[in-house]
Design a protein around this motif. Structure first.
Motif, PDB file in Angstrom:
ATOM      1  N   ARG A 191       2.631  29.196  21.995  1.00  0.00           N
ATOM      2  CA  ARG A 191       3.194  30.544  22.135  1.00  0.00           C
ATOM      3  C   ARG A 191       3.065  30.997  23.577  1.00  0.00           C
ATOM      4  O   ARG A 191       2.112  30.645  24.266  1.00  0.00           O
ATOM      5  CB  ARG A 191       2.463  31.502  21.203  1.00  0.00           C
ATOM      6  N   ASP A 192       4.003  31.805  24.033  1.00  0.00           N
ATOM      7  CA  ASP A 192       3.995  32.275  25.412  1.00  0.00           C
ATOM      8  C   ASP A 192       3.452  33.688  25.561  1.00  0.00           C
ATOM      9  O   ASP A 192       3.202  34.137  26.678  1.00  0.00           O
ATOM     10  CB  ASP A 192       5.406  32.220  26.002  1.00  0.00           C
ATOM     11  N   PHE A 193       3.310  34.423  24.478  1.00  0.00           N
ATOM     12  CA  PHE A 193       2.739  35.752  24.556  1.00  0.00           C
ATOM     13  C   PHE A 193       2.010  36.070  23.261  1.00  0.00           C
ATOM     14  O   PHE A 193       2.257  35.475  22.219  1.00  0.00           O
ATOM     15  CB  PHE A 193       3.803  36.820  24.875  1.00  0.00           C
ATOM     16  N   VAL A 194       1.067  36.995  23.346  1.00  0.00           N
ATOM     17  CA  VAL A 194       0.260  37.391  22.199  1.00  0.00           C
ATOM     18  C   VAL A 194       1.178  37.981  21.129  1.00  0.00           C
ATOM     19  O   VAL A 194       2.112  38.717  21.429  1.00  0.00           O
ATOM     20  CB  VAL A 194      -0.812  38.422  22.621  1.00  0.00           C
ATOM     21  N   ASP A 195       0.939  37.642  19.885  1.00  0.00           N
ATOM     22  CA  ASP A 195       1.727  38.077  18.723  1.00  0.00           C
ATOM     23  C   ASP A 195       3.133  37.478  18.684  1.00  0.00           C
ATOM     24  O   ASP A 195       3.981  37.950  17.935  1.00  0.00           O
ATOM     25  CB  ASP A 195       1.816  39.608  18.629  1.00  0.00           C
ATOM     26  N   MET A 196       3.385  36.435  19.466  1.00  0.00           N
ATOM     27  CA  MET A 196       4.674  35.745  19.388  1.00  0.00           C
ATOM     28  C   MET A 196       4.749  35.025  18.050  1.00  0.00           C
ATOM     29  O   MET A 196       3.822  34.312  17.675  1.00  0.00           O
ATOM     30  CB  MET A 196       4.788  34.724  20.518  1.00  0.00           C
ATOM     31  N   PRO A 197       5.829  35.200  17.299  1.00  0.00           N
ATOM     32  CA  PRO A 197       5.957  34.466  16.028  1.00  0.00           C
ATOM     33  C   PRO A 197       6.012  32.961  16.300  1.00  0.00           C
ATOM     34  O   PRO A 197       6.655  32.533  17.262  1.00  0.00           O
ATOM     35  CB  PRO A 197       7.294  34.945  15.461  1.00  0.00           C
ATOM     36  N   PRO A 198       5.334  32.152  15.499  1.00  0.00           N
ATOM     37  CA  PRO A 198       5.396  30.701  15.717  1.00  0.00           C
ATOM     38  C   PRO A 198       6.827  30.187  15.582  1.00  0.00           C
ATOM     39  O   PRO A 198       7.619  30.712  14.808  1.00  0.00           O
ATOM     40  CB  PRO A 198       4.541  30.125  14.589  1.00  0.00           C
ATOM     41  N   LEU A 199       7.135  29.167  16.372  1.00  0.00           N
ATOM     42  CA  LEU A 199       8.443  28.523  16.281  1.00  0.00           C
ATOM     43  C   LEU A 199       8.447  27.566  15.095  1.00  0.00           C
ATOM     44  O   LEU A 199       7.400  27.071  14.682  1.00  0.00           O
ATOM     45  CB  LEU A 199       8.736  27.759  17.571  1.00  0.00           C
ATOM     46  N   ILE A 200       9.618  27.292  14.566  1.00  0.00           N
ATOM     47  CA  ILE A 200       9.759  26.398  13.410  1.00  0.00           C
ATOM     48  C   ILE A 200       9.962  24.976  13.940  1.00  0.00           C
ATOM     49  O   ILE A 200      10.952  24.713  14.615  1.00  0.00           O
ATOM     50  CB  ILE A 200      10.959  26.824  12.538  1.00  0.00           C
ATOM     51  N   PRO A 201       9.041  24.032  13.617  1.00  0.00           N
ATOM     52  CA  PRO A 201       9.150  22.678  14.173  1.00  0.00           C
ATOM     53  C   PRO A 201      10.038  21.729  13.368  1.00  0.00           C
ATOM     54  O   PRO A 201       9.874  20.522  13.447  1.00  0.00           O
ATOM     55  CB  PRO A 201       7.696  22.209  14.182  1.00  0.00           C
ATOM     56  N   HIS A 202      10.952  22.262  12.572  1.00  0.00           N
ATOM     57  CA  HIS A 202      11.866  21.405  11.806  1.00  0.00           C
ATOM     58  C   HIS A 202      13.209  22.113  11.677  1.00  0.00           C
ATOM     59  O   HIS A 202      13.332  23.303  11.939  1.00  0.00           O
ATOM     60  CB  HIS A 202      11.296  21.056  10.431  1.00  0.00           C
ATOM     61  N   SER A 203      14.213  21.368  11.271  1.00  0.00           N
ATOM     62  CA  SER A 203      15.552  21.914  11.112  1.00  0.00           C
ATOM     63  C   SER A 203      15.586  22.918   9.953  1.00  0.00           C
ATOM     64  O   SER A 203      14.901  22.732   8.951  1.00  0.00           O
ATOM     65  CB  SER A 203      16.529  20.777  10.829  1.00  0.00           C
ATOM     66  N   VAL A 204      16.373  23.954  10.094  1.00  0.00           N
ATOM     67  CA  VAL A 204      16.561  24.916   9.005  1.00  0.00           C
ATOM     68  C   VAL A 204      18.034  24.977   8.588  1.00  0.00           C
ATOM     69  O   VAL A 204      18.456  25.924   7.934  1.00  0.00           O
ATOM     70  CB  VAL A 204      16.045  26.333   9.371  1.00  0.00           C
ATOM     71  N   ASP A 205      18.781  23.942   8.965  1.00  0.00           N
ATOM     72  CA  ASP A 205      20.183  23.872   8.558  1.00  0.00           C
ATOM     73  C   ASP A 205      20.269  23.937   7.039  1.00  0.00           C
ATOM     74  O   ASP A 205      19.504  23.289   6.334  1.00  0.00           O
ATOM     75  CB  ASP A 205      20.840  22.574   9.033  1.00  0.00           C
ATOM     76  N   ARG A 206      21.194  24.714   6.556  1.00  0.00           N
ATOM     77  CA  ARG A 206      21.463  24.882   5.129  1.00  0.00           C
ATOM     78  C   ARG A 206      20.322  25.573   4.360  1.00  0.00           C
ATOM     79  O   ARG A 206      20.280  25.505   3.149  1.00  0.00           O
ATOM     80  CB  ARG A 206      21.806  23.545   4.475  1.00  0.00           C
ATOM     81  N   TYR A 207      19.389  26.187   5.056  1.00  0.00           N
ATOM     82  CA  TYR A 207      18.367  26.984   4.388  1.00  0.00           C
ATOM     83  C   TYR A 207      19.025  28.275   3.926  1.00  0.00           C
ATOM     84  O   TYR A 207      19.790  28.889   4.674  1.00  0.00           O
ATOM     85  CB  TYR A 207      17.220  27.333   5.328  1.00  0.00           C
ATOM     86  N   GLN A 208      18.707  28.696   2.723  1.00  0.00           N
ATOM     87  CA  GLN A 208      19.214  29.969   2.228  1.00  0.00           C
ATOM     88  C   GLN A 208      18.105  31.004   2.385  1.00  0.00           C
ATOM     89  O   GLN A 208      17.037  30.873   1.793  1.00  0.00           O
ATOM     90  CB  GLN A 208      19.626  29.864   0.756  1.00  0.00           C
TER      91      GLN A 208
END
Length: 150
Positions: free
Chosen positions: A58-75
């Motif tokens: 994370r680059d700043f405090v309280d930054m939401p974590p990034l998603i380390p996988h594809s979310v294509d076609r996620y509903q």
């Protein structure tokens, strides 16, 4: 009346051929893109193959974590949230996924809820898939000292 009889007759003639086509293997004639039985659920390691690399910090405090996988076609809408299949408190251990933060179970008044709070339900508003890509525009942003990688 004759049209209805003709349609029913055509269906009766084609049904055995269709049934034979569908019953060509144990999965009902369907081949899985996962190359596994359609009825089996993939383990978390399978999902990790879609990662864009190791989880980024994370680059700043309280930054939401990034998603380390594809979310294509996620509903993720008012009817369903695909993220909860793996990341809910109930399922995270089963899939080896990160559990949703406890803060996501509190409503805007701070009351603890039994399920994800409505204002935290739409994950993709704050969490985005990570990508190690060249910035579209150069900038001089520097993370806070405690989060810098040395």
């Amino acid at each position: 009346m004759n049209k209805i009889i003709n349609v029913l007759l055509a269906l009766a003639i084609s049904l055995p051929a269709f049934a034979e086509m569908v019953n060509t293997n144990e999965t009902g004639g369907l081949d899985s893109l996962r190359k596994e039985e359609v009825s089996t659920e993939p383990q978390a390691e399978y999902m990790k193959q879609d990662q864009e690399g190791p989880a980024m910090g994370r680059d700043f405090v309280d930054m939401p974590p990034l998603i380390p996988h594809s979310v294509d076609r996620y509903q993720v809408d008012k009817n369903a949230n695909s993220c909860l299949r793996c990341h809910s408190m109930k399922n995270a251990d089963k899939w080896g996924a990160t559990k949703i933060a406890v803060s996501h179970y509190k409503n805007r008044d701070g009351q603890q809820l039994a399920d994800v709070a409505p204002n935290r339900y739409f994950c993709l508003i704050c969490h985005v898939p990570q990508k190690d890509a060249k910035p579209l525009k150069e900038n001089t942003f520097e993370p806070v000292e405690s989060l810098k990688k040395h």
